[in-house]
Design a protein around this motif. Structure first.
Motif, PDB file in Angstrom:
ATOM      1  N   GLU A  91      21.002 163.263  -4.952  1.00 40.46           N
ATOM      2  CA  GLU A  91      19.947 162.529  -4.181  1.00 40.46           C
ATOM      3  C   GLU A  91      20.826 161.557  -3.070  1.00 40.46           C
ATOM      4  OE1 GLU A  91      18.358 160.666  -7.327  1.00 40.46           O
ATOM      5  OE2 GLU A  91      17.106 162.970  -7.829  1.00 40.46           O
ATOM      6  N   ASP A  92      22.171 161.499  -3.378  1.00 43.85           N
ATOM      7  CA  ASP A  92      22.883 160.628  -2.439  1.00 43.85           C
ATOM      8  C   ASP A  92      24.142 161.225  -1.828  1.00 43.85           C
ATOM      9  OD1 ASP A  92      24.326 158.496  -1.312  1.00 43.85           O
ATOM     10  OD2 ASP A  92      24.555 157.329  -3.493  1.00 43.85           O
ATOM     11  N   ASN A  93      24.296 161.430  -0.558  1.00 43.16           N
ATOM     12  CA  ASN A  93      25.337 162.358   0.019  1.00 43.16           C
ATOM     13  C   ASN A  93      26.629 161.390  -0.162  1.00 43.16           C
ATOM     14  OD1 ASN A  93      24.442 164.680   0.813  1.00 43.16           O
ATOM     15  ND2 ASN A  93      24.001 163.987   3.077  1.00 43.16           N
ATOM     16  N   GLU A  94      26.471 160.087  -0.161  1.00 42.16           N
ATOM     17  CA  GLU A  94      27.854 159.324  -0.029  1.00 42.16           C
ATOM     18  C   GLU A  94      28.588 159.157  -1.198  1.00 42.16           C
ATOM     19  OE1 GLU A  94      27.646 155.826   2.187  1.00 42.16           O
ATOM     20  OE2 GLU A  94      26.708 157.097   3.952  1.00 42.16           O
ATOM     21  N   SER A  95      27.755 159.630  -2.212  1.00 41.22           N
ATOM     22  CA  SER A  95      28.220 159.389  -3.691  1.00 41.22           C
ATOM     23  C   SER A  95      28.874 160.732  -4.089  1.00 41.22           C
ATOM     24  CB  SER A  95      27.092 159.408  -4.751  1.00 41.22           C
ATOM     25  OG  SER A  95      26.374 158.135  -4.482  1.00 41.22           O
ATOM     26  N   SER A 160      40.966 173.292   4.834  1.00 39.53           N
ATOM     27  CA  SER A 160      41.920 172.632   5.832  1.00 39.53           C
ATOM     28  C   SER A 160      41.540 171.385   5.909  1.00 39.53           C
ATOM     29  CB  SER A 160      41.877 173.336   7.121  1.00 39.53           C
ATOM     30  OG  SER A 160      42.267 174.491   7.372  1.00 39.53           O
ATOM     31  N   ILE A 161      40.257 171.129   6.209  1.00 36.22           N
ATOM     32  CA  ILE A 161      39.619 169.650   6.304  1.00 36.22           C
ATOM     33  C   ILE A 161      39.997 168.734   4.710  1.00 36.22           C
ATOM     34  CG2 ILE A 161      37.619 168.037   6.341  1.00 36.22           C
ATOM     35  CD1 ILE A 161      36.224 170.576   8.127  1.00 36.22           C
ATOM     36  N   TYR A 162      39.960 169.494   3.901  1.00 32.06           N
ATOM     37  CA  TYR A 162      40.138 168.709   2.400  1.00 32.06           C
ATOM     38  C   TYR A 162      41.511 168.439   2.355  1.00 32.06           C
ATOM     39  CZ  TYR A 162      39.962 167.519  -2.423  1.00 32.06           C
ATOM     40  OH  TYR A 162      40.027 166.773  -3.418  1.00 32.06           O
ATOM     41  N   ALA A 163      42.330 169.623   2.884  1.00 29.42           N
ATOM     42  CA  ALA A 163      43.927 169.204   2.717  1.00 29.42           C
ATOM     43  C   ALA A 163      44.287 168.211   3.661  1.00 29.42           C
ATOM     44  CB  ALA A 163      44.604 170.622   2.992  1.00 29.42           C
ATOM     45  N   GLU A 164      43.693 168.148   5.101  1.00 28.74           N
ATOM     46  CA  GLU A 164      44.235 167.342   5.998  1.00 28.74           C
ATOM     47  C   GLU A 164      43.818 165.808   5.756  1.00 28.74           C
ATOM     48  OE1 GLU A 164      44.520 168.470   9.596  1.00 28.74           O
ATOM     49  OE2 GLU A 164      45.241 166.602  10.630  1.00 28.74           O
ATOM     50  N   GLU A 165      42.508 165.700   5.176  1.00 33.10           N
ATOM     51  CA  GLU A 165      41.852 164.393   5.041  1.00 33.10           C
ATOM     52  C   GLU A 165      41.993 163.807   3.630  1.00 33.10           C
ATOM     53  OE1 GLU A 165      40.592 162.927   7.574  1.00 33.10           O
ATOM     54  OE2 GLU A 165      40.657 164.469   8.974  1.00 33.10           O
ATOM     55  N   VAL A 166      41.934 164.552   2.551  1.00 29.65           N
ATOM     56  CA  VAL A 166      42.198 164.103   1.289  1.00 29.65           C
ATOM     57  C   VAL A 166      43.528 163.888   0.897  1.00 29.65           C
ATOM     58  CG1 VAL A 166      41.139 164.104  -1.273  1.00 29.65           C
ATOM     59  CG2 VAL A 166      39.788 164.594   0.700  1.00 29.65           C
ATOM     60  N   ILE A 312      38.433 159.246  -1.811  1.00 28.58           N
ATOM     61  CA  ILE A 312      38.917 159.726  -0.370  1.00 28.58           C
ATOM     62  C   ILE A 312      37.757 160.484   0.138  1.00 28.58           C
ATOM     63  CG2 ILE A 312      40.669 160.480   1.078  1.00 28.58           C
ATOM     64  CD1 ILE A 312      42.668 160.015  -1.238  1.00 28.58           C
ATOM     65  N   PHE A 313      37.508 161.409  -0.689  1.00 30.18           N
ATOM     66  CA  PHE A 313      36.568 162.320  -0.294  1.00 30.18           C
ATOM     67  C   PHE A 313      35.288 161.758   0.410  1.00 30.18           C
ATOM     68  CE2 PHE A 313      33.081 165.395  -0.763  1.00 30.18           C
ATOM     69  CZ  PHE A 313      33.598 166.858  -0.721  1.00 30.18           C
ATOM     70  N   SER A 314      34.876 160.876  -0.274  1.00 35.36           N
ATOM     71  CA  SER A 314      33.714 159.880   0.177  1.00 35.36           C
ATOM     72  C   SER A 314      33.874 159.120   1.335  1.00 35.36           C
ATOM     73  CB  SER A 314      33.160 159.277  -1.102  1.00 35.36           C
ATOM     74  OG  SER A 314      32.042 158.522  -0.517  1.00 35.36           O
ATOM     75  N   GLU A 315      35.045 158.483   1.443  1.00 35.69           N
ATOM     76  CA  GLU A 315      35.480 157.634   2.353  1.00 35.69           C
ATOM     77  C   GLU A 315      35.468 158.297   3.637  1.00 35.69           C
ATOM     78  OE1 GLU A 315      37.411 153.934  -0.085  1.00 35.69           O
ATOM     79  OE2 GLU A 315      38.754 155.252   0.789  1.00 35.69           O
ATOM     80  N   LYS A 316      36.137 159.593   3.481  1.00 34.23           N
ATOM     81  CA  LYS A 316      36.790 160.279   4.589  1.00 34.23           C
ATOM     82  C   LYS A 316      35.416 160.798   5.244  1.00 34.23           C
ATOM     83  CE  LYS A 316      41.328 159.542   4.797  1.00 34.23           C
ATOM     84  NZ  LYS A 316      42.078 159.703   6.156  1.00 34.23           N
ATOM     85  N   ASN A 317      34.478 160.800   4.398  1.00 31.83           N
ATOM     86  CA  ASN A 317      33.183 161.595   4.752  1.00 31.83           C
ATOM     87  C   ASN A 317      33.262 163.001   5.000  1.00 31.83           C
ATOM     88  OD1 ASN A 317      30.476 162.025   5.242  1.00 31.83           O
ATOM     89  ND2 ASN A 317      30.174 160.366   6.560  1.00 31.83           N
ATOM     90  N   ILE A 318      34.002 163.862   3.910  1.00 37.69           N
ATOM     91  CA  ILE A 318      34.247 165.378   4.138  1.00 37.69           C
ATOM     92  C   ILE A 318      33.187 165.973   4.336  1.00 37.69           C
ATOM     93  CG2 ILE A 318      35.449 167.202   2.716  1.00 37.69           C
ATOM     94  CD1 ILE A 318      37.405 164.946   3.670  1.00 37.69           C
ATOM     95  N   LEU A 319      32.150 165.702   3.817  1.00 39.17           N
ATOM     96  CA  LEU A 319      30.745 166.433   3.938  1.00 39.17           C
ATOM     97  C   LEU A 319      30.292 166.402   5.494  1.00 39.17           C
ATOM     98  CD1 LEU A 319      28.696 165.286   1.169  1.00 39.17           C
ATOM     99  CD2 LEU A 319      30.116 167.528   1.027  1.00 39.17           C
ATOM    100  N   ARG A 320      30.523 165.161   6.141  1.00 40.66           N
ATOM    101  CA  ARG A 320      30.299 165.467   7.739  1.00 40.66           C
ATOM    102  C   ARG A 320      31.068 166.034   8.360  1.00 40.66           C
ATOM    103  NH1 ARG A 320      27.761 160.300   9.633  1.00 40.66           N
ATOM    104  NH2 ARG A 320      26.351 160.952   8.309  1.00 40.66           N
ATOM    105  N   LEU A 321      32.485 166.110   8.189  1.00 37.92           N
ATOM    106  CA  LEU A 321      33.241 166.532   8.874  1.00 37.92           C
ATOM    107  C   LEU A 321      33.386 168.253   8.711  1.00 37.92           C
ATOM    108  CD1 LEU A 321      36.769 164.479   7.975  1.00 37.92           C
ATOM    109  CD2 LEU A 321      35.378 164.443  10.047  1.00 37.92           C
ATOM    110  N   ILE A 322      32.846 168.626   7.506  1.00 32.59           N
ATOM    111  CA  ILE A 322      32.788 169.980   7.164  1.00 32.59           C
ATOM    112  C   ILE A 322      31.756 170.649   7.983  1.00 32.59           C
ATOM    113  CG2 ILE A 322      31.826 171.849   5.617  1.00 32.59           C
ATOM    114  CD1 ILE A 322      33.647 170.545   3.533  1.00 32.59           C
ATOM    115  N   SER A 323      30.555 169.814   7.871  1.00 30.08           N
ATOM    116  CA  SER A 323      29.301 170.109   8.832  1.00 30.08           C
ATOM    117  C   SER A 323      29.651 170.234  10.274  1.00 30.08           C
ATOM    118  CB  SER A 323      28.352 169.188   8.436  1.00 30.08           C
ATOM    119  OG  SER A 323      27.158 169.435   9.127  1.00 30.08           O
ATOM    120  N   ASN A 324      30.711 169.302  10.717  1.00 32.24           N
ATOM    121  CA  ASN A 324      30.703 169.084  12.149  1.00 32.24           C
ATOM    122  C   ASN A 324      31.604 170.439  12.827  1.00 32.24           C
ATOM    123  OD1 ASN A 324      29.170 166.957  12.483  1.00 32.24           O
ATOM    124  ND2 ASN A 324      30.841 165.431  12.428  1.00 32.24           N
ATOM    125  N   LYS A 325      32.588 170.727  11.789  1.00 34.77           N
ATOM    126  CA  LYS A 325      33.734 171.384  12.272  1.00 34.77           C
ATOM    127  C   LYS A 325      33.374 173.179  11.996  1.00 34.77           C
ATOM    128  CE  LYS A 325      38.585 172.293  12.196  1.00 34.77           C
ATOM    129  NZ  LYS A 325      39.943 172.508  11.486  1.00 34.77           N
TER     130      LYS A 325
END
Lengths: 329, 329
Positions: A91-95, A160-166, A312-325
């Motif tokens: 129910e909460d994307n940032e959690s 890739s996104i996860y490895a780089e950001e997290v 870190i996953f949440s702070e870097k907003n990995i979900l959005r990064l994945i969605s964008n890339k």
């Protein structure tokens, strides 16, 4: 951001889980919600001192056991710590939700209850392997036993996104598990996937042979979930076999026993290399929520690290990064 | 029956090969043809005493190296010991050829030059793995990267015959590598193959997880050549990684070094478990000739054992047994 922790998941729950969660809450100064039967979790919490408000207990009366069939947990154990946790992050994307519980159940609940990020064809289960150079992220290790080539490309992009950001790996090298290093090698799937990976917006470094899995030639290695699962379990079985035989050799006679005692300190650091406590957790990538799977045998330190990765996953907003890339294929 | 040996194949050729061949010729009282450059082979033969007529040298002037591309060897190195050997057994069904040379080249030459036994859809490359209970025959480990379910059934049938007749395993248990032990698990290929294997005239024992590969739950384990190759190379790489780390631990300081010296005898027998010298060779099954692949690092003992297996292969007429038992699917 809300941090939810499965207080009852894993071989060492609730003791090590609660300990790791309290440590993380204090170190990162973040409120952590521990999910589980209130009385059990509170009993554990009494052992530690922390600022009130730093830990909140979320009641969940049921516990998932090894006897539970992963796919049936969703309907049969709605009030288990895992299902309650997944419902929260759904129910909460940032959690984020961190669990050391059953991989199969987490995978089933994560994919079926949460759903995929738009554009993602299939979520993938990742695992972090120790390598000669550090860490390698391997995926998929079991979410998709039959894969299309395009899935593998997305696995590479997501990881890739996860490895780089997290994990902080700059421009992570992405490889594909194959039966030879030369271009053009492989089965139908890997040949097609290699072609697509070369065109994708990632740092594709080509084929990785399984014999080089631990060499660190790539930071991210993709494969279909059948192959990944087979490799993961082979590593498990073979390591156990070798260590068992080593133990037998070391206790075979008096001379060997003395030698083993002398070697104890050195062997301790050697064995440490093969445990996953430092690595923490691995994400379920592609679902519309932050779900981190900690190793089933996590101690508080491992679980602490998994929580850290989740933050870190949440702070870097990995979900959005994945969605964008992500490239829709 | 003519026994042909690749005198120049493998890491320890020609020395260990010739030594093993002379031993085998004397022990089994069979004439052995050693193929290779006459001068080199004869130089080696001078080191041993044996009845004249027990060893014959077949001249082959070229040598296959690691730089040779397997599939190109057939046309480019026609006078190499391997190609000469394959040509010999190709013309004579009862003969056998044993080589410790390049697996890829042997596979390519064996399948392309010799052809399949009637009714066999695809030949398979086997390997013998040490297990907790003895030996497990794993196939296919690289001949067919994309498999139909029916291939796997024939792999099981062929290896059953080999295990029973050559290795002396009564009613060999045949398993299939899969991602779970329960029936119905797997990808499309393994699910379909399991169904067919149950109906086949073999002792099918179901799914084997890769973590149990070394447990000895089956005498024969089938899989597609991609999966088999991946597993084989992973075993290789992971073992090397573990042993390297073990070595580092054992030489890390004085205390450890002393411990290592104490442990030396015990570790020797431990390491022996992981070498393939006792196992000898593994057959290329399904081709219309007796071709045995000895391990690339074979010493004379390993090569001797591979020759022994070749002799039994021929004496028991495995080619005919396969031809008779195989079910055309």
């Amino acid at each position: 951001m809300n941090i939810y922790v499965d207080g009852m998941g894993g071989d060492n729950a609730p003791y090590e889980i609660v300990k790791g969660a309290v440590m993380a809450a204090k170190d990162f100064n973040k409120k952590i919600h521990i999910i589980g039967p209130t009385d059990i979790i509170n009993d554990e919490l009494k052992k530690y001192e922390f600022e009130s408000g730093l830990i909140e207990v979320v009641n969940a009366t049921e516990v998932i056991t090894n006897d539970d069939e992963p796919t049936k947990v969703i309907r049969r154990k709605k009030d288990s710590s895992m299902i309650v946790g997944i419902n929260r992050v759904k129910e909460d994307n940032e959690s984020i939700f961190i669990s050391a519980g059953s991989t199969g159940a987490l995978l089933a609940a994560g994919t079926l209850m949460v759903g995929r990020i738009k554009g993602i064809q299939r979520p993938a289960l990742t695992v972090m392997l120790p390598s000669r150079r550090g860490i390698t992220l391997l995926l998929d290790v079991g979410a998709n036993v039959d894969c299309k080539a395009s899935y593998l490309v997305q696995f590479g992009q997501m990881a890739s996104i996860y490895a780089e950001e997290v994990l902080g790996i700059k421009n992570p090298r992405v490889g594909i598990i194959n039966i030879g290093t030369e271009e053009g090698k492989g089965n139908e799937l890997t040949k097609e996937a290699s072609g697509l990976l070369k065109e994708a917006n990632i740092n594709f470094v080509g084929n990785i042979e399984s014999r080089d899995l631990v060499e660190g030639y790539a930071d991210v290695i993709v494969c279909d979930g059948f192959t990944g699962n087979i490799m993961l379990k082979l590593i498990e079985g073979l390591s156990a076999y070798i260590f068992d035989n080593l133990k037998t050799a070391m206790t075979s006679d008096t001379r060997s026993k003395i030698g083993a005692v002398m070697l104890k300190p050195a062997l301790k650091s050697f064995k440490k290399k093969f445990d996953y406590k430092e690595t923490g957790g691995a994400p379920l990538l592609g679902v519309k929520a932050g779900i981190i799977k900690a190793h089933g045998s996590s101690d508080h330190r491992a679980f602490y690290n998994a929580i850290k990765q989740g933050i870190i996953f949440s702070e870097k907003n990995i979900l959005r990064l994945i969605s964008n890339k992500i490239v829709e294929i």
